[in-house]
Design a protein around this motif. Structure first.
Motif, short mmCIF file in Angstrom:
data_model
loop_
_atom_site.label_atom_id
_atom_site.label_comp_id
_atom_site.label_asym_id
_atom_site.label_seq_id
_atom_site.Cartn_x
_atom_site.Cartn_y
_atom_site.Cartn_z
N THR A 1 0.77 -1.12 -0.06
CA THR A 1 -0.20 0.05 -0.11
C THR A 1 1.00 1.22 -0.21
OG1 THR A 1 -1.76 -0.96 1.04
CG2 THR A 1 -1.79 1.44 1.27
N VAL A 2 0.56 2.20 -0.69
CA VAL A 2 1.51 3.30 -0.99
C VAL A 2 0.49 4.60 -0.54
CG1 VAL A 2 2.54 4.93 -2.48
CG2 VAL A 2 2.86 2.47 -2.86
N ILE A 3 1.10 5.48 0.22
CA ILE A 3 0.37 6.87 0.34
C ILE A 3 1.19 7.92 -0.01
CG2 ILE A 3 -0.26 8.33 2.33
CD1 ILE A 3 -0.66 5.98 4.25
N THR A 4 0.61 8.57 -0.92
CA THR A 4 1.11 9.51 -1.82
C THR A 4 0.28 10.75 -2.26
OG1 THR A 4 2.83 9.94 -3.67
CG2 THR A 4 1.03 8.36 -3.95
N SER A 5 0.71 11.36 -3.26
CA SER A 5 -0.10 12.38 -3.59
C SER A 5 0.10 12.77 -5.07
CB SER A 5 0.06 13.84 -3.10
OG SER A 5 1.46 14.14 -3.30
N ARG A 6 -1.10 13.35 -5.60
CA ARG A 6 -1.04 13.38 -7.31
C ARG A 6 -0.95 12.47 -8.02
NH1 ARG A 6 2.72 18.99 -7.92
NH2 ARG A 6 3.78 17.92 -6.27
N ARG B 1 0.26 0.04 -11.46
CA ARG B 1 -0.19 -1.27 -12.02
C ARG B 1 0.94 -2.19 -12.26
NH1 ARG B 1 -3.40 1.22 -15.29
NH2 ARG B 1 -5.12 1.28 -13.80
N SER B 2 1.96 -1.36 -13.03
CA SER B 2 3.16 -2.18 -13.51
C SER B 2 3.90 -2.91 -12.35
CB SER B 2 4.03 -1.40 -14.39
OG SER B 2 4.64 -0.40 -13.55
N ARG B 3 3.82 -2.03 -11.38
CA ARG B 3 4.62 -2.67 -10.01
C ARG B 3 3.60 -3.71 -8.91
NH1 ARG B 3 7.44 -0.18 -13.30
NH2 ARG B 3 9.50 0.79 -12.52
N ARG B 4 2.56 -3.93 -9.62
CA ARG B 4 1.78 -4.57 -8.80
C ARG B 4 1.42 -4.24 -7.31
NH1 ARG B 4 -0.67 -8.93 -10.14
NH2 ARG B 4 -0.43 -9.88 -8.17
N VAL B 5 1.43 -2.77 -7.17
CA VAL B 5 0.99 -2.10 -6.01
C VAL B 5 -0.49 -2.48 -5.66
CG1 VAL B 5 0.60 -0.02 -4.73
CG2 VAL B 5 2.78 -0.65 -6.03
N ALA B 6 -0.79 -3.15 -4.24
CA ALA B 6 -2.22 -3.32 -4.15
C ALA B 6 -3.27 -2.29 -3.98
CB ALA B 6 -2.19 -4.27 -2.90
N MET B 7 -2.53 -1.20 -3.28
CA MET B 7 -3.39 -0.18 -2.99
C MET B 7 -2.87 1.14 -2.84
SD MET B 7 -6.28 0.09 0.21
CE MET B 7 -5.57 1.15 1.23
N VAL B 8 -3.39 2.18 -3.43
CA VAL B 8 -2.72 3.61 -3.29
C VAL B 8 -3.74 4.38 -2.66
CG1 VAL B 8 -1.77 5.55 -4.59
CG2 VAL B 8 -1.56 3.14 -5.57
N VAL B 9 -3.34 5.05 -1.66
CA VAL B 9 -4.00 6.23 -1.03
C VAL B 9 -3.61 7.67 -1.55
CG1 VAL B 9 -4.89 7.29 1.25
CG2 VAL B 9 -4.51 4.74 1.06
N ASP B 10 -4.37 8.29 -2.30
CA ASP B 10 -3.95 9.62 -2.56
C ASP B 10 -4.46 10.95 -1.91
OD1 ASP B 10 -3.29 11.74 -4.23
OD2 ASP B 10 -4.44 11.41 -5.70
N ILE C 1 -8.73 6.35 -2.58
CA ILE C 1 -8.40 4.80 -2.09
C ILE C 1 -8.43 4.15 -3.59
CG2 ILE C 1 -8.73 2.52 -0.82
CD1 ILE C 1 -9.92 4.19 1.35
N LEU C 2 -7.24 3.88 -4.23
CA LEU C 2 -7.49 3.32 -5.41
C LEU C 2 -6.62 2.03 -5.37
CD1 LEU C 2 -5.58 6.55 -6.99
CD2 LEU C 2 -8.14 6.01 -6.88
N TYR C 3 -7.30 1.09 -6.26
CA TYR C 3 -6.77 -0.38 -6.74
C TYR C 3 -6.28 -0.30 -7.90
CZ TYR C 3 -9.38 -1.20 -2.03
OH TYR C 3 -9.75 -1.14 -0.99
N PRO C 4 -4.88 -0.25 -8.35
CA PRO C 4 -4.34 -0.41 -9.48
C PRO C 4 -4.79 -1.39 -10.30
CG PRO C 4 -2.66 0.48 -8.12
CD PRO C 4 -3.86 0.10 -7.35
N ASN C 5 -4.65 -2.77 -9.60
CA ASN C 5 -4.93 -3.71 -10.54
C ASN C 5 -6.45 -4.73 -10.10
OD1 ASN C 5 -2.37 -4.62 -12.13
ND2 ASN C 5 -1.79 -4.11 -9.93
N GLY C 6 -7.21 -3.91 -9.70
CA GLY C 6 -8.60 -4.14 -9.13
C GLY C 6 -8.59 -4.37 -7.69
#
Length: 684
Positions: free
Chosen positions: A231-236, A246-255, A303-308
């Motif tokens: 899970t990555v917490i970041t901005s923009r 998505r290419s790095r198979r990150v599970a979830m992103v909090v923007d 809360i974003l899911y790059p790969n679903g």
């Protein structure tokens, strides 16, 4: 029309210009990237100061607040000094609110998401507000500032360490002359060589964490190997950034960045627009101003899911050697056992009981049909059952609490107790009171799994018929029916078998249980008896659930051929020597569970991908994000047995194998019982 200009130290490739309505005003927003060149940034500020109503500074250090330390970065101060007559901001005021809210919003939306998570901050000073919020849910905070600032392969491991580090390094890091020296140092071949030599430290830290907090620019050096499942917490987070995740198979992103005109914008831009709209300097803006804007615009973290949808929860489970023989399977004890007399191995067994807990195996690859995943750790404590029973409960409690502390550091959100550790003392109640994370013994799924296995075994032996509804046309007896596990088994069997017989010495309790079952299961045929003597020879299925602790509770020679006996008592009610007397009877100790997904786990004495039911209960609770004390004590609630069974089906659990006192039953074992039972019942 009001004009806001964002001057960024980032790439000019991402420059844009847009018009939008904001707080009752028409705004023109312009972004100008200066490609990391401070001189160019100064020139841009000088050229736009006349037309801008407010200015944002992007991709540059904030004036950080870390504990009591207020840090003013010289580069930022230099650019601010270029425009003394216009509002100019990095967005620090609004950013702090949005960062903290991102944590609280995610924890509320997803429930216990950050509990005990291992969190790595690529810039602890920039993420201090996030760290403060996360510290309410986890102690596992790591800060990469020493590595990124000075190339030192050392992570800070607490907020206190981060504050101390900031106090010590601020005079170096935030003085104009020191900044230039550090920048030159970072460009030297010697520094680059050292950076390559120790880069593994940071990459391994990313791989070992669950959550990463950092800017996009800081994340670009990491590969799929490190970021898969994180899970990555970041901005923009733009569309292209989401593709990268998505290419790095990150599970979830909090923007945590706000959106404007259908695109994420820098917090500096939003704060500059607020300043221009309200005709106030950034220093004059307060929390009320920011709250008004957040509510008016409906700004909230994404809360974003790059790969679903993909959520990965974490568990720990305690195991221990079941006998001295298990110890001899581990080097170098196998060699010690081969050259030493039994007395030496007895001493080894006693010594091992005092060893600190350690991780036996990492567990991964478990994936529910819902999309939820879990990973976990099997943690070994050294006591065999003989050693556990030879000490008072406090001896085992102390080792289980040490295991719980280890589980917390690893990031587990719930811990299960296995084998004898779940029955010692008060069966988990004391451990749960003292442990830093929720505890379950797994006994609810053990009871469910044993009955599941009994029903399956009866079908496979074929001595009784199974109706279309799945109900067994036969008779079943529960010995110890008024006990905690026995009453659960009785309630469940009443729904699965035509007639049930309840046996226990407490006559009044038996009558009460019979009445309760008949109310719960209309049409159930329930008989009661104080002993097994009268009805045992007629039973197709027997469940023993007493607390006899080794006392003989039935005469196995009276059981009819082909009967399925399920022993859910711990210690077992039916001794191995009795089992050996009746090869025409199937005595089940447990039903093991096939886990969903492609499971990676060291050998635990079962086929690959198969787990004991008590371990499976811990995994089911983790998949369901039920991070709570679930099964504790000796009074197992039948509602929980039913609930964990249904949750197991939801998450793809299947009955895999049936086990007895000698291990997993093979098809040959079932065939043996079928054949012997058929011969025994043939007419003379």
């Amino acid at each position: 029309m009001k004009t806001v200009v964002s001057v960024s130290q980032g790439s000019s490739e991402y420059d844009y210009e847009l018009e939008t309505e904001f707080l009752g005003h028409t705004f023109r927003v312009v972004r100008v990237g200066t490609d990391g060149n401070l001189d160019r940034a100064e020139a841009v500020l000088d050229s736009i100061r006349a037309q801008a109503d407010a200015i944002g500074l992007s991709m540059i250090h904030d004036h950080y607040q870390v504990g009591r330390e207020q840090l003013e970065h010289p580069d930022t101060a230099r650019l601010e000094a270029c425009v003394p007559d216009k509002p100019i901001t990095t967005g620090a005021g609004l950013r702090g609110i949005l960062q903290e809210w991102a944590v609280r919003h995610t924890q509320t939306e997803l429930g216990h998401f950050f509990d005990n998570a291992r969190v790595l901050f690529l810039n602890g000073q920039a993420g201090f507000r996030i760290a403060k919020a996360l510290s309410e849910h986890t102690d596992n905070l790591f800060f990469a500032d020493p590595y990124l600032d000075f190339g030192v392969p050392r992570l800070l491991t607490s907020l206190n360490q981060l504050e101390a580090y900031t106090r010590l390094t601020a005079p170096v890091m935030f003085s104009p002359s020191a900044v230039k020296v550090i920048e030159r140092l970072h460009r030297t071949p010697l520094y680059r060589m050292g950076e390559k030599l120790i880069s593994g430290t940071l990459h391994e830290a990313v791989k070992d964490c669950h959550v990463i907090v950092g800017a996009m620019g800081d994340l670009e050096v990491f590969s799929e190997r490190e970021l898969d499942g994180k899970t990555v917490i970041t901005s923009r987070v733009t569309a292209s950034a989401l593709d990268w995740f998505r290419s790095r198979r990150v599970a979830m992103v909090v923007d945590y960045s706000p959106w404007l005109a259908g695109r994420p914008v820098g917090v500096n831009v939003m704060e500059a627009m607020i300043s221009a709209a309200l005709s106030r300097t950034p220093e004059q803006l307060g929390a009320d101003d920011f709250l008004d804007v957040i509510e008016q615009l409906g700004v909230e973290p994404r809360i974003l899911y790059p790969n679903g949808y993909r959520r990965i929860n974490r568990f720990a489970f305690v195991i221990h050697p079941l006998s001295q023989q298990y110890l001899t399977k581990t080097p170098p004890l196998d060699w010690v056992a081969s050259v030493s007399p039994p007395a030496v191995m007895n001493l080894v067994e006693k010594a091992i009981a005092y060893t600190p807990p350690f991780v036996y195996s990492k567990v991964s690859g478990i994936q529910s049909p819902t999309g939820d995943e879990v990973e976990g750790w099997l943690i070994t404590v050294g006591g065999t059952p003989r050693e556990i029973m030879a000490h008072d409960p406090e001896f085992t409690y102390s080792r289980l609490l040490a295991a719980a502390n280890l589980a917390k550091k690893l990031g587990a959100q719930i811990m299960g107790l296995g084998a004898f550790t779940k029955v010692v003392g008060d069966a988990g109640i004391t451990v749960a009171k003292r442990a830093p994370l929720p505890i379950t013994t797994g006994n609810s799924y053990s009871a469910s799994g044993a009955l599941w296995a009994a029903h399956d075994a009866a079908k496979r032996i074929g001595r009784v018929s199974i109706g279309k509804s799945g109900k067994m046309a036969g008779k079943a007896m529960v010995v110890g029916a008024t006990g905690a596990i026995g009453s659960v088994c009785a309630r469940l069997l009443a729904k699965a078998v035509d007639e049930i017989y309840l046996v226990a010495p407490e006559a009044a309790k038996l009558l009460s249980l019979k009445e309760s079952i008949e109310q719960e299961t209309p049409g159930a045929i329930v008989h009661v008896a104080a002993t097994t003597n009268r009805d045992l020879p007629d039973m197709d299925m027997v469940v023993t659930a007493t607390s006899g602790a080794g006392k003989r509770i039935l005469d196995i020679m009276q059981v009819k051929p082909g009967c399925v006996i399920t022993d859910v008592a711990r210690p077992l009610d039916i001794p191995a020597e009795d089992v050996a007397k009746r090869p025409d009877v199937l005595v089940i100790e447990s039903g093991e569970i096939k886990l969903p997904g492609i499971v990676k786990m060291k050998d635990i004495g079962l086929p690959k991908g198969i787990a004991y039911a008590c371990l499976a209960e811990t995994i089911v609770l983790a998949l369901e994000a039920r991070f709570e004390n679930f099964t504790l004590g000796r009074n197992i609630e039948w509602e929980k047995v039913r609930e964990i069974y249904k949750l197991g089906l939801k998450h793809g659990m299947e009955l895999a194998v049936v086990s007895g006192v000698n291990g997993v039953f093979t098809e040959e074992d079932f065939e043996r019982v079928r054949t012997l039972a058929a011969h025994a019942t043939e007419p003379a």
